[in-house]
Enzyme design. Structure first.
Site, PDB file in Angstrom:
ATOM      1  N   GLU A   1       7.145  13.072 -35.393  1.00 53.68           N
ATOM      2  CA  GLU A   1       8.687  14.071 -35.431  1.00 53.68           C
ATOM      3  C   GLU A   1       9.613  12.876 -34.710  1.00 53.68           C
ATOM      4  OE1 GLU A   1       7.817  17.799 -33.903  1.00 53.68           O
ATOM      5  OE2 GLU A   1       7.569  18.457 -35.894  1.00 53.68           O
TER       6      GLU A   1
ATOM      7  N   GLU B   1       1.998  19.099 -41.102  1.00 54.23           N
ATOM      8  CA  GLU B   1       2.136  20.344 -40.393  1.00 54.23           C
ATOM      9  C   GLU B   1       2.776  21.383 -40.893  1.00 54.23           C
ATOM     10  OE1 GLU B   1       3.944  20.230 -36.472  1.00 54.23           O
ATOM     11  OE2 GLU B   1       3.013  18.012 -35.983  1.00 54.23           O
TER      12      GLU B   1
END
Ligand code: BG6
Length: 472
Positions: free
Chosen positions: A175, A370
């Site tokens: 991220e 994810e």
């Protein structure tokens, strides 16, 4: 249904949320080891010095460090083709700036990968998942100091060399686009300014240095093994305009550019996108490029794009609307969507939309690394856990991915987040559970750590065995 034959089905965890053993076998302190537990209403406190009387969830987490054999065997039983995990940088280089690695740390991951291979599971390794050695924060202010690029390279080349015959798939920074927002400064880049105030210019310079660290890792990784597939990883923040007001649409475009496209473009296209020049000018940011940086970004383009996807939000120039939460960032409530107990709006169609959008922009293989539902699970008297809500959530997303594949998107894998219950990154709670496997542990750290299968365990097993056909 049309999932490709070799589709990589699996699950994902991160070292700091699962391993525990935070100071065992030579491991150093990482950023996450300094974070106390919190909740939806109580922000996690970050302690510069670890206090004896406080509870830090990462210190034991779910003790994957001592349970990896049992856990990987259960992943194998579900039929996982891939298991995404991160290596804790501070297990390999406890302070981060040593020249020689910690052999005990390296030996641990050897055992983990061997176990995966034994069960026919391909490891997918995140090299940095919010886990910088804390010493690098204190002494160098993280990636704001270019020397940290070399320390990172020393770490990544060490592990890539060591595991070159065991691991083929790698992700550089988890991220990374979190760093476009003030609170991503410490978590992703390791910057801690005086009074914890955000210094935008420093943050974007550190992000630049992180891009360089990522690009160098890609270049060196391909030298170590030309078969390596090295990807980027972003939290894709999908926003919809709340109204047809063109100003709302424009706002969504601007947010999309800053929050998603900036980091994606640098890592996939190998150059800064045009729209950042204006943004930097407006905010008095002058990124220092060293001579070879432009060339390096081009050479260090990733092989694939991976991302986390949980929910979507709305945006509007009209203030005062009802707000809701989300991964990394909340937004305006969408009247068409239901939300999880933590306020994350559930939007499978948004995943199809996002996959199409990304494939159109980048034309490289995509992976969803994810996705999942954080929920409170109830253990029945007979020990069973009937998590139909989780099955419903996942089923809808499996359908949406399939539709995107039918649209023509090159999607090659899916790792459901928190395949075994673990510590929530956002809140530090245990009760926000994602897993197919329940772990007996509560928010205060109490519990036996016993593992048990939830109803979703057998459901996912069936999904994998049928390659996404049997999703009932
Ligand atoms: C992503 C992170 O932000 O979302 C994970 O990569 C995190 O580390 C996941 O756990 C879910 O967020 P949370 O706050 O529910 O744990």
């Amino acid at each position: 249904m049309s999932y490709p034959k070799n589709f990589l089905w699996g699950g994902a965890i991160a070292a700091n949320q699962a391993e525990g053993a935070w100071d065992i076998d030579g491991k150093g302190e990482s950023i996450c080891d300094h974070k106390r537990g919190g909740s939806l209403k109580k922000q996690r406190v970050f302690d510069k010095v670890i206090l004896e009387d406080e509870y830090y969830p990462s210190h034991e987490a779910v003790d994957f460090y001592h349970h990896y054999k049992e856990d990987i065997a259960m992943f194998g039983e579900m039929g996982f083709k891939v298991f995404r995990l991160s290596i804790a940088w501070s297990r390999i280089f406890p302070n981060g700036d040593e020249t020689e690695p910690n052999e005990a740390g390296l030996a641990f991951y050897d055992k983990v990968f061997d176990e995966c291979i034994k069960h026919g599971i391909e490891p997918l390794v995140t090299l940095s998942h919010f886990e910088m050695p804390y010493h690098l924060v204190k002494e160098y202010n993280g990636f704001s100091d270019r020397r940290v690029i070399d320390f990172f390279l020393n770490y990544t080349t060490t592990v890539m060399e060591r595991y070159k015959d065991k691991v083929k798939y790698w992700l550089t920074f988890n991220e990374i686009n979190f760093a476009t927002m003030p609170f991503g400064g410490l978590t992703v880049l390791g910057i801690q300014n005086e009074n914890d105030e955000d210094n935008m210019a420093l943050r974007f310079q550190a992000l630049h240095n992180t891009f360089i660290a990522s690009a160098k890792t890609v270049v060196e990784g391909h030298k170590i093994n030309s078969e390596f597939k090295i990807g980027c990883m972003l939290a894709h923040m999908t926003f919809y305009p709340l109204t047809p007001n063109p100003e709302d649409m424009l706002l969504v475009q601007q947010w999309d550019n800053l929050l998603n496209n900036f980091c994606g473009d640098v890592q996939v296209k190998g150059k800064y996108p045009y729209f950042m020049s204006e943004y930097f000018k407006d905010n008095n940011i002058d990124i220092v490029f060293e001579e070879s940086d432009k060339e390096l970004l081009k050479e260090g383009k990733v092989d694939f794009y991976s991302f986390s996807y949980y929910s979507t939000n709305c945006a509007s120039i009209d203030q005062g609307r009802e707000m809701t939460m989300g991964n990394l960032m909340g937004g305006i409530k969408n009247p068409y969507l239901e939300a999880s107990e933590w306020g994350w709006q559930i939007d499978p169609t948004g995943l199809r939309y996002t996959l199409n959008k990304l494939y159109d922009r980048y034309e490289v293989p995509l992976m969803v690394v994810e996705n999942g539902l954080g929920a409170v699970d109830v253990v029945e008297e007979d020990g069973s856990i009937i998590d139909d809500y989780r099955i419903d959530y996942l089923r809808e997303h499996v359908i949406a991915m399939n539709e995107a594949i039918e649209d023509g998107v090159d999607l090659f894998g899916y790792t459901m987040w928190g395949c075994i219950d673990l510590v929530s990154a956002g809140t530090g709670e245990m009760k926000k559970r994602y897993g197919f496997i329940y772990v007996d542990k509560d928010n205060n750290g109490e519990g036996t750590l016993k593992r048990s299968k939830k109803k979703s365990f057998n459901w996912y097993k069936k999904v994998i065995a049928s390659n996404g056909v049997d999703i009932a």
